[in-house]
Design a protein around this motif. Structure first.
Motif, mmCIF file in Angstrom:
data_model
loop_
_atom_site.group_PDB
_atom_site.id
_atom_site.type_symbol
_atom_site.label_atom_id
_atom_site.label_comp_id
_atom_site.label_asym_id
_atom_site.label_seq_id
_atom_site.Cartn_x
_atom_site.Cartn_y
_atom_site.Cartn_z
ATOM 1 N N SER C 110 0.835 -1.208 0.000
ATOM 2 C CA SER C 110 0.000 0.000 0.000
ATOM 3 C C SER C 110 0.865 1.251 0.000
ATOM 4 O O SER C 110 0.499 2.261 -0.610
ATOM 5 C CB SER C 110 -0.982 -0.013 1.173
ATOM 6 N N ARG C 117 0.748 6.114 -7.351
ATOM 7 C CA ARG C 117 -0.433 6.912 -7.700
ATOM 8 C C ARG C 117 -0.275 8.389 -7.358
ATOM 9 O O ARG C 117 -1.138 9.197 -7.706
ATOM 10 C CB ARG C 117 -1.667 6.321 -7.020
ATOM 11 N N LYS C 121 -2.069 8.416 -12.660
ATOM 12 C CA LYS C 121 -3.447 8.076 -12.340
ATOM 13 C C LYS C 121 -3.752 6.687 -12.873
ATOM 14 O O LYS C 121 -4.288 6.513 -13.963
ATOM 15 C CB LYS C 121 -4.404 9.111 -12.948
ATOM 16 N N VAL C 122 -3.337 5.682 -12.094
ATOM 17 C CA VAL C 122 -3.619 4.304 -12.490
ATOM 18 C C VAL C 122 -4.431 3.640 -11.395
ATOM 19 O O VAL C 122 -4.556 4.173 -10.299
ATOM 20 C CB VAL C 122 -2.319 3.503 -12.725
ATOM 21 N N SER C 123 -4.996 2.462 -11.694
ATOM 22 C CA SER C 123 -5.792 1.760 -10.694
ATOM 23 C C SER C 123 -4.876 1.210 -9.607
ATOM 24 O O SER C 123 -3.670 1.066 -9.803
ATOM 25 C CB SER C 123 -6.547 0.606 -11.350
ATOM 26 N N GLN C 124 -5.467 0.896 -8.463
ATOM 27 C CA GLN C 124 -4.701 0.315 -7.361
ATOM 28 C C GLN C 124 -4.034 -0.984 -7.829
ATOM 29 O O GLN C 124 -2.875 -1.236 -7.513
ATOM 30 C CB GLN C 124 -5.650 0.048 -6.180
ATOM 31 N N ARG C 125 -4.783 -1.771 -8.624
ATOM 32 C CA ARG C 125 -4.237 -3.037 -9.102
ATOM 33 C C ARG C 125 -2.995 -2.824 -9.972
ATOM 34 O O ARG C 125 -1.968 -3.480 -9.782
ATOM 35 C CB ARG C 125 -5.322 -3.783 -9.908
ATOM 36 N N ALA C 126 -3.105 -1.845 -10.870
ATOM 37 C CA ALA C 126 -1.961 -1.557 -11.739
ATOM 38 C C ALA C 126 -0.794 -1.014 -10.922
ATOM 39 O O ALA C 126 0.376 -1.342 -11.181
ATOM 40 C CB ALA C 126 -2.367 -0.544 -12.806
ATOM 41 N N ALA C 127 -1.112 -0.197 -9.918
ATOM 42 C CA ALA C 127 -0.058 0.369 -9.083
ATOM 43 C C ALA C 127 0.673 -0.742 -8.335
ATOM 44 O O ALA C 127 1.908 -0.746 -8.235
ATOM 45 C CB ALA C 127 -0.653 1.373 -8.099
#
Lengths: 324, 295, 321
Positions: C110, C117, C121-127
């Motif tokens: 996390s 992030r 601006k990417v999704s949490q999954r991509a991050a």
């Protein structure tokens, strides 16, 4: 985790037993309750019969045993003043106190934590100094005096809020509460605010101290070095760290809020447990005093237990240690 | 330590202390009110405990009115015809007396218990600190309330109740500072020599606990004053014949709603000023003595 | 082209005792894929220099002058918001104590995802996927599992790798590393150094490696900057500086490094101790401790060339061009 839980519950039970002994000795061993119950000039036979009936001729250990047995079966005796079972009496007053204490804690949290965060984030700002000054007032000025001022200001001078009583009690989700009616809420505002100020001052200081310490921590500097903004640093990094001491104190203070309600309830004529204990002290209604004390100790121990467990949930370092 | 060394340290302390003008003002207020309370019989126009001097015809006069004795009651009179200014000065006397007595006894008893726990360690320490912690988790007001109920009313009983409710703070503070010091090598070394235990306790452990104890003592005097006022307000403190600030406020409470605000408000303001001033002084002392403070 | 150019950087701290200049006219530059060692004793201003580059100086400290050019953009002239967008993305930092730099109550994943992030601006999954890849790059075994771990569950060396991986997330042009291996065991230290060398070569990231430990830096750095009392006193290619130090202070430092020293002879020490910033001698700041000092040293020392791409701040350098 189960072992940890078991150990803590055992400790809590031990504390309750010890405290019940202390309360028992404290209240029952000082003076003879029979002298209060019957006229000293009464017939010696009647006196002896009563002493035997209440087991007062037995050794103190045996008396305690009976007392404990009764307590465990939910029988805390009968009020000498109200001639009602003490348990019933206290439980009938409990919701009012709980409602007052909860409202006070909510006010203290909703106002205190954001102010504390701000004061810790900008410690040199004028606004922060004002906040800190108010927090000193909050926890050093005696609660009863603030209550008086609130009554004088809002009930007497401005006259927009009632000065005492609980107002109309309605039902919300099946629970009788003042929060269900506008009249009830109006009656609740001043006492809840009064009771909240001490906790608010405390929470402000605590949050500020935690905030200041956390803001100079290396992980904050590292988060900044990653390009995180102040908002993210505070709300996603710092808050979770300072939440641990705040939750601890919050929990522990909830118990003391119940106790401090004694003062607020007296001023605002709030029909809760605190008012009951003051009345029972003045009338020397011993069963009520004992029952109140045991109930408060019980609440404290339960709250401590819950706080300990919550602490473990918030701090991963403790959580994993408990699991292994 | 030499006298000069102490003087120099005090000068350094004062130099830090006066950085906050609020704290200096608070200290001045504390000294002033202490002086007024001490000199109450000389300053007050009336002895509020002398029932002969009271005239019920003077009862509940608003501030500024002249009473039957021919002088102006600047703060008004209470329901028994007492001059409130005089009553407040005498009330301050009682409040300070109780606060200082309770604070001093709680300090001596609490510090001794804390030192003993830190010195012996092991089971004794665990037992003592368990009890202290348990007591700390219960609010002082509750303990004081019950003790006053059990012991009865009166100055001695009240002080005893306050001491019993407050000693634990001193015990915890002393234990914390002393046990941290106890673990250091030089104490272990001192203990392995045939030095008497008392010397180690008072020469090494106690001085390390002193700075935090001073802070706690300041705050606890204010707390004792506030607690006494609260108990008196609840009708469990001192009898009405020797009114403290709390009982004065309590007496006036019933007249508050009818607009005779002064009977409660002026004693309350006096109480508030004293308690807040002592707390502010304690705050600054804590700030100055804090070893982690960045200069 | 240089990845980072620092010109005449000045950072001061306003205290009750007066204004103290912790960094006084520091200049250096680092090329793409190179490692610059910034060497000095504690209090020499090397860490403050690092923080100044990222604009992480907190009051009562402030940057009083100079330029920090990153790909030609002056970081000091940027507005706070623009600077924030550079931090982590174009220039990142790794700190000394890996126990303290990771947030103890958040999982590795996390924290790293938050860092991703902060700029993209990417999704949490991509991050999280990017965080996992970064962990693999710094040589952490089973990186997907490590994402779920809390910092206390990792060893010190592992934590420092996590910190380096976090710094690498956005492929910054420059990473400032402030004594990153000081708190680690010697064997772990060696692994990290090898990893950093490889990263610099493979990714082209430039490193500014701040340290007091000449032995460590001599094997790692391409170039060296030696700092003393807020100034750079010697600058040049690492091999040349170590083989033939030009400044008496550098010579003293090198002589007192045990591993670079001939066994069996007493280890020489530099006499005296570093001056405090409030009481700096006029002229050359090292003169009180210097065996070569004379009357000339009371004047500010000149910058003298001491060989190819070498410069020394001294009246009486040991080496001249």
């Amino acid at each position: 985790m189960l072992g940890f839980l078991f150990q803590r519950v055992l400790q809590a039970a031990a504390v309750i037993v010890v405290m019940s002994v202390v309360v028992f000795i404290g209240v029952y061993a000082i003076g003879n309750p029979i002298d209060v119950m019957i006229d000293p000039a009464a017939d010696q036979k009647l006196r002896a019969a009563l002493i035997a009936r209440y087991g007062l001729d037995q050794p103190l250990v045996v008396q305690y045993f009976y007392f404990a047995k009764n307590v465990l079966s939910g029988d805390l005796g009968e009020s000498m003043v109200y001639r009602l079972p003490v348990m019933q009496l206290i439980l009938s007053r409990f919701p009012a106190t709980l409602e007052l204490a909860l409202s006070a804690m909510v006010i203290a949290t909703v106002v205190g934590i954001p102010l504390g965060i701000w004061a810790g984030y900008r410690p040199d700002a004028m606004s922060s100094k004002v906040i800190m000054g108010l927090s000193v007032l909050g926890f050093s000025v005696p609660t009863f005096w603030v209550g008086l001022l609130l009554i004088l200001a809002f009930a007497v001078e401005i006259g927009i809020l009632p000065s005492g009583g609980r107002g109309t009690v309605g039902t919300l989700f099946g629970i009788p509460t003042s929060l269900a009616t506008w009249d009830g809420i109006q009656h609740l505002i001043l006492p809840a605010l009064n009771l909240s100020l001490f906790k608010m001052g405390l929470l402000i200081r605590l949050t500020r101290a935690g905030m200041q310490e956390a803001m100079s921590a290396d992980y904050v500097r590292f988060a900044r070095a990653q390009g995180l903004g102040d908002g993210e640093v505070i709300f996603r990094h710092v808050l979770k760290n300072i939440a641990i001491p705040i939750v601890t104190v919050f929990g522990l203070e909830f118990g003391s809020t119940l106790a401090f309600a004694v003062v607020t309830e007296t001023i605002f004529n709030w029909p809760g447990m605190g008012k009951l204990i003051i009345d029972s002290i003045i009338t020397l209604d011993r069963p009520v005093m004992v029952a109140y004390l045991i109930l408060v100790v019980f609440l404290f121990v339960v709250i401590n237990l819950v706080v300990d467990l919550a602490y473990g949930q918030l701090d991963p370092r403790i959580r994993t240690r408990g699991a292994s | 330590m030499t006298g000069e060394g102490r003087l120099a340290r005090f000068a350094a302390f004062w130099d830090d202390y006066r950085q906050s003008w609020i704290a200096v003002a608070a200290l001045a207020v504390v000294v002033l009110t202490l002086g007024l309370a001490f000199a109450a019989p000389l300053v007050a126009p009336q002895n509020p405990y002398d029932l002969q001097a009271l005239d019920l015809g003077d009862a509940r006069l608003p501030p500024g009115e002249t009473g039957s004795a021919g002088y102006v009651h600047w703060l008004g009179t209470d329901s028994a015809g007492r001059d409130l200014f005089s009553a407040i000065l005498y009330g301050l006397r009682i409040s300070f007396l109780i606060g200082v007595l309770a604070g001093a006894f709680a300090l001596v008893i609490g510090a001794t218990i804390g030192l003993v726990a830190a010195y012996y360690g092991g089971r004794i320490e665990a037992l003592i600190m368990r009890i202290v912690d348990l007591q700390l988790s219960l609010p002082a007001i509750l303990l004081a309330l019950v003790l006053v109920a059990l012991l009865g009313q009166g100055l001695g009983q009240l002080v005893a109740a306050l001491v019993a409710a407050q000693y634990a703070y001193f015990a915890r503070t002393t234990h914390g500072a002393a046990s941290a010091e106890r673990r250091k090598d030089y104490i272990e070394a001192a203990l392995s020599t045939p030095l008497p235990a008392g010397r180690v306790l008072f020469r090494h452990l106690l001085p390390n606990a002193l700075p935090p104890l001073i802070v706690v003592a300041t705050v606890q005097v204010a707390n004792a004053i506030a607690l006494e006022a609260t108990l008196s307000f609840l009708g469990l403190g001192l009898p009405v014949t020797t009114p403290s600030l709390g009982s004065l406020i309590s007496n006036g409470f019933q007249y508050l709603l009818s607009g005779r605000y002064w009977i409660s408000i002026y004693p309350g303001i006096a109480l508030m000023i004293v308690v807040v001033a002592i707390n502010l002084v304690g705050d600054q002392v804590r700030h100055v003595l804090n070893p982690r403070r960045s200069r | 082209m240089s990845a980072l150019v620092v010109e005449n950087l000045q950072t001061e701290f306003v205290t009750r005792a007066g204004t103290l200049r912790a960094v006084d006219g520091v200049s250096f530059s680092v090329e793409k894929g190179r490692i610059l060692g910034l060497v000095g004793e504690s209090g020499s201003g090397k860490s403050v220099t690092g923080y100044s580059i990222l604009g992480l100086i907190e009051p009562p400290g402030r940057i009083a002058g100079g330029r920090v050019l990153l790909d030609g953009v002056d970081l000091i002239a940027l507005k706070p918001g623009e600077l924030r967008r550079m931090r982590g993305a174009r220039v990142a930092m790794v700190f000394q104590d890996p126990m303290m730099t990771l947030n103890p109550v958040l999982t590795v994943g996390s924290q790293m995802a938050m860092a991703v992030r902060a700029h993209d601006k990417v999704s949490q999954r991509a991050a999280l996927a990017r965080a996992r890849d970064a962990l693999a790059v710094v040589g952490i075994p089973s990186p997907a599992e490590r994402l779920e771990a809390y910092p206390h569950q990792l060893s010190g060396g592992m934590r420092q790798r996590v910190a380096i991986a976090t710094a690498l997330l956005h492929r910054p042009a420059v990473i400032i590393a402030d004594e990153p291996t000081t708190a680690l065991d010697v064997s772990i230290q060696g692994q990290i150094l090898a990893e950093v060398r490889r990263l610099a070569d493979e990714t082209g990231t430039a490193f500014v490696w701040i340290t007091h430990d000449l032995a460590v830096i001599s094997s790692l750095a391409d170039d060296l900057c030696v700092m003393y009392a807020g100034r750079v006193v010697e600058r040049g290619p690492a091999a040349a500086v170590i083989a033939e130090p030009a400044h008496p202070y550098t010579a003293g430092l090198l002589a007192s490094v045990p591993s670079l020293h001939e066994p069996g002879t007493p280890l020489p020490q530099i006499p005296g101790s570093a001056p405090s910033l409030g009481r700096l001698p006029a002229g050359c700041r090292f003169r009180d401790r210097c065996t070569r000092a004379d009357a000339a040293c009371t004047a500010d020392p000149p910058a003298v060339a001491a060989g190819f791409d070498r410069e020394v701040l001294c009246h009486h350098p040991l080496v001249r061009a």
